[in-house]
Motif scaffolding. Structure first.
Motif, PDB file in Angstrom:
ATOM      1  N   CYS A 150      14.737  24.174 -32.141  1.00 42.38           N
ATOM      2  CA  CYS A 150      13.744  25.036 -32.780  1.00 42.38           C
ATOM      3  C   CYS A 150      12.829  25.685 -31.754  1.00 42.38           C
ATOM      4  N   ALA A 151      12.327  24.902 -30.821  1.00 45.42           N
ATOM      5  CA  ALA A 151      11.431  25.438 -29.808  1.00 45.42           C
ATOM      6  C   ALA A 151      12.168  26.401 -28.880  1.00 45.42           C
ATOM      7  N   ALA A 152      13.432  26.098 -28.589  1.00 47.48           N
ATOM      8  CA  ALA A 152      14.215  26.969 -27.703  1.00 47.48           C
ATOM      9  C   ALA A 152      14.485  28.319 -28.337  1.00 47.48           C
ATOM     10  N   ASN A 153      14.520  28.383 -29.665  1.00 53.13           N
ATOM     11  CA  ASN A 153      14.766  29.645 -30.351  1.00 53.13           C
ATOM     12  C   ASN A 153      13.661  30.662 -30.132  1.00 53.13           C
ATOM     13  N   ASP A 155      10.557   6.733 -40.111  1.00 56.01           N
ATOM     14  CA  ASP A 155      10.182   7.063 -38.735  1.00 56.01           C
ATOM     15  C   ASP A 155      11.402   7.486 -37.916  1.00 56.01           C
ATOM     16  N   ALA A 156      12.501   6.755 -38.066  1.00 49.45           N
ATOM     17  CA  ALA A 156      13.723   7.083 -37.317  1.00 49.45           C
ATOM     18  C   ALA A 156      14.245   8.456 -37.718  1.00 49.45           C
ATOM     19  N   THR A 157      14.165   8.788 -38.987  1.00 49.90           N
ATOM     20  CA  THR A 157      14.604  10.107 -39.450  1.00 49.90           C
ATOM     21  C   THR A 157      13.702  11.190 -38.884  1.00 49.90           C
ATOM     22  N   GLY A 158      12.405  10.940 -38.873  1.00 47.54           N
ATOM     23  CA  GLY A 158      11.467  11.894 -38.283  1.00 47.54           C
ATOM     24  C   GLY A 158      11.734  12.112 -36.808  1.00 47.54           C
ATOM     25  N   GLU A 159      12.105  11.061 -36.102  1.00 48.59           N
ATOM     26  CA  GLU A 159      12.402  11.192 -34.676  1.00 48.59           C
ATOM     27  C   GLU A 159      13.623  12.065 -34.435  1.00 48.59           C
ATOM     28  N   VAL A 160      14.629  11.942 -35.288  1.00 47.86           N
ATOM     29  CA  VAL A 160      15.821  12.790 -35.158  1.00 47.86           C
ATOM     30  C   VAL A 160      15.431  14.259 -35.349  1.00 47.86           C
ATOM     31  N   ILE A 161      14.615  14.524 -36.349  1.00 45.77           N
ATOM     32  CA  ILE A 161      14.201  15.908 -36.623  1.00 45.77           C
ATOM     33  C   ILE A 161      13.292  16.417 -35.513  1.00 45.77           C
ATOM     34  N   PHE A 162      12.399  15.576 -34.994  1.00 42.87           N
ATOM     35  CA  PHE A 162      11.526  15.985 -33.890  1.00 42.87           C
ATOM     36  C   PHE A 162      12.349  16.303 -32.640  1.00 42.87           C
ATOM     37  N   GLU A 163      13.331  15.463 -32.363  1.00 37.15           N
ATOM     38  CA  GLU A 163      14.204  15.722 -31.206  1.00 37.15           C
ATOM     39  C   GLU A 163      14.912  17.067 -31.364  1.00 37.15           C
ATOM     40  N   GLN A 164      15.398  17.327 -32.560  1.00 36.99           N
ATOM     41  CA  GLN A 164      16.060  18.605 -32.807  1.00 36.99           C
ATOM     42  C   GLN A 164      15.082  19.762 -32.639  1.00 36.99           C
ATOM     43  N   TYR A 165      13.848  19.562 -33.055  1.00 37.93           N
ATOM     44  CA  TYR A 165      12.808  20.573 -32.871  1.00 37.93           C
ATOM     45  C   TYR A 165      12.651  20.890 -31.393  1.00 37.93           C
ATOM     46  N   LEU A 166      12.574  19.846 -30.579  1.00 37.73           N
ATOM     47  CA  LEU A 166      12.393  20.057 -29.149  1.00 37.73           C
ATOM     48  C   LEU A 166      13.607  20.724 -28.513  1.00 37.73           C
ATOM     49  N   MET A 205       1.848  36.862 -35.455  1.00 37.87           N
ATOM     50  CA  MET A 205       2.279  35.492 -35.289  1.00 37.87           C
ATOM     51  C   MET A 205       3.628  35.309 -35.988  1.00 37.87           C
ATOM     52  N   SER A 206       4.591  34.760 -35.278  1.00 38.07           N
ATOM     53  CA  SER A 206       5.919  34.580 -35.857  1.00 38.07           C
ATOM     54  C   SER A 206       5.968  33.305 -36.682  1.00 38.07           C
ATOM     55  N   SER A 207       6.900  33.287 -37.628  1.00 38.58           N
ATOM     56  CA  SER A 207       7.052  32.097 -38.451  1.00 38.58           C
ATOM     57  C   SER A 207       7.835  31.048 -37.673  1.00 38.58           C
ATOM     58  N   PRO A 208       7.628  29.766 -37.998  1.00 40.22           N
ATOM     59  CA  PRO A 208       8.338  28.707 -37.290  1.00 40.22           C
ATOM     60  C   PRO A 208       9.847  28.835 -37.480  1.00 40.22           C
ATOM     61  N   ALA A 209      10.581  28.442 -36.441  1.00 34.76           N
ATOM     62  CA  ALA A 209      12.041  28.480 -36.505  1.00 34.76           C
ATOM     63  C   ALA A 209      12.533  27.436 -37.505  1.00 34.76           C
ATOM     64  N   PRO A 210      13.592  27.737 -38.246  1.00 33.55           N
ATOM     65  CA  PRO A 210      14.131  26.772 -39.207  1.00 33.55           C
ATOM     66  C   PRO A 210      14.821  25.615 -38.488  1.00 33.55           C
ATOM     67  N   LEU A 211      14.917  24.495 -39.176  1.00 33.46           N
ATOM     68  CA  LEU A 211      15.640  23.349 -38.648  1.00 33.46           C
ATOM     69  C   LEU A 211      17.124  23.687 -38.609  1.00 33.46           C
ATOM     70  N   THR A 212      17.736  23.499 -37.462  1.00 26.86           N
ATOM     71  CA  THR A 212      19.168  23.750 -37.340  1.00 26.86           C
ATOM     72  C   THR A 212      19.838  22.495 -36.783  1.00 26.86           C
ATOM     73  N   LEU A 213      20.541  21.806 -37.652  1.00 26.04           N
ATOM     74  CA  LEU A 213      21.294  20.620 -37.260  1.00 26.04           C
ATOM     75  C   LEU A 213      22.773  20.953 -37.334  1.00 26.04           C
ATOM     76  N   ASP A 214      23.563  20.362 -36.427  1.00 26.73           N
ATOM     77  CA  ASP A 214      25.000  20.542 -36.588  1.00 26.73           C
ATOM     78  C   ASP A 214      25.416  19.788 -37.852  1.00 26.73           C
ATOM     79  N   GLU A 215      26.568  20.101 -38.378  1.00 26.85           N
ATOM     80  CA  GLU A 215      26.990  19.549 -39.674  1.00 26.85           C
ATOM     81  C   GLU A 215      27.001  18.024 -39.694  1.00 26.85           C
ATOM     82  N   GLN A 216      27.454  17.415 -38.609  1.00 27.73           N
ATOM     83  CA  GLN A 216      27.523  15.956 -38.558  1.00 27.73           C
ATOM     84  C   GLN A 216      26.114  15.354 -38.591  1.00 27.73           C
ATOM     85  N   GLU A 217      25.201  15.904 -37.803  1.00 27.33           N
ATOM     86  CA  GLU A 217      23.831  15.391 -37.769  1.00 27.33           C
ATOM     87  C   GLU A 217      23.126  15.647 -39.101  1.00 27.33           C
ATOM     88  N   LYS A 218      23.360  16.805 -39.681  1.00 32.65           N
ATOM     89  CA  LYS A 218      22.767  17.120 -40.982  1.00 32.65           C
ATOM     90  C   LYS A 218      23.249  16.124 -42.037  1.00 32.65           C
TER      91      LYS A 218
END
Length: 91
Positions: free
Chosen positions: A70-73, A56-67, A1-14
């Motif tokens: 992270c998932a694409a990785n 909640d809004a911050t979580g949505e940004v991170i969830f969107e990035q996951y979709l 089982m592989s480990s989850p992909a790390p969060l990768t945000l562009d610098e501006q979004e981060k």
């Protein structure tokens, strides 16, 4: 089982996410102080509502990035069950 992909945000979004988290940190400290000072319930609940919305809004940004990233990785589309499982973490 592989480990989850790390969060990768562009610098501006981060930068935006980190700023939101800093503001939230300050708001939570303010909430703590309000409770300690026995401030009116309405004031405390108003700030609590704002904190919840901002978190909640911050979580949505991170969830969107996951979709989007992270998932694409993983190289394969995520099963619907995995997406739902991850979305439930936001509750």
């Amino acid at each position: 089982m592989s480990s989850p992909a790390p969060l990768t945000l562009d610098e501006q979004e981060k930068h935006r996410v980190l700023n939101r988290l800093r503001r939230l940190e300050g708001q939570v400290r303010g909430l703590h102080k309000m409770v300690d000072e026995d401030r009116p319930c309405q004031d405390i609940l108003t700030l609590l509502s704002g904190i919840r919305s901002a978190l909640d809004a911050t979580g949505e940004v991170i969830f969107e990035q996951y979709l989007l990233s992270c998932a694409a990785n993983e190289g394969e589309p995520l099963p619907t069950r995995e997406i739902v499982k991850t979305a439930r973490l936001l509750r």
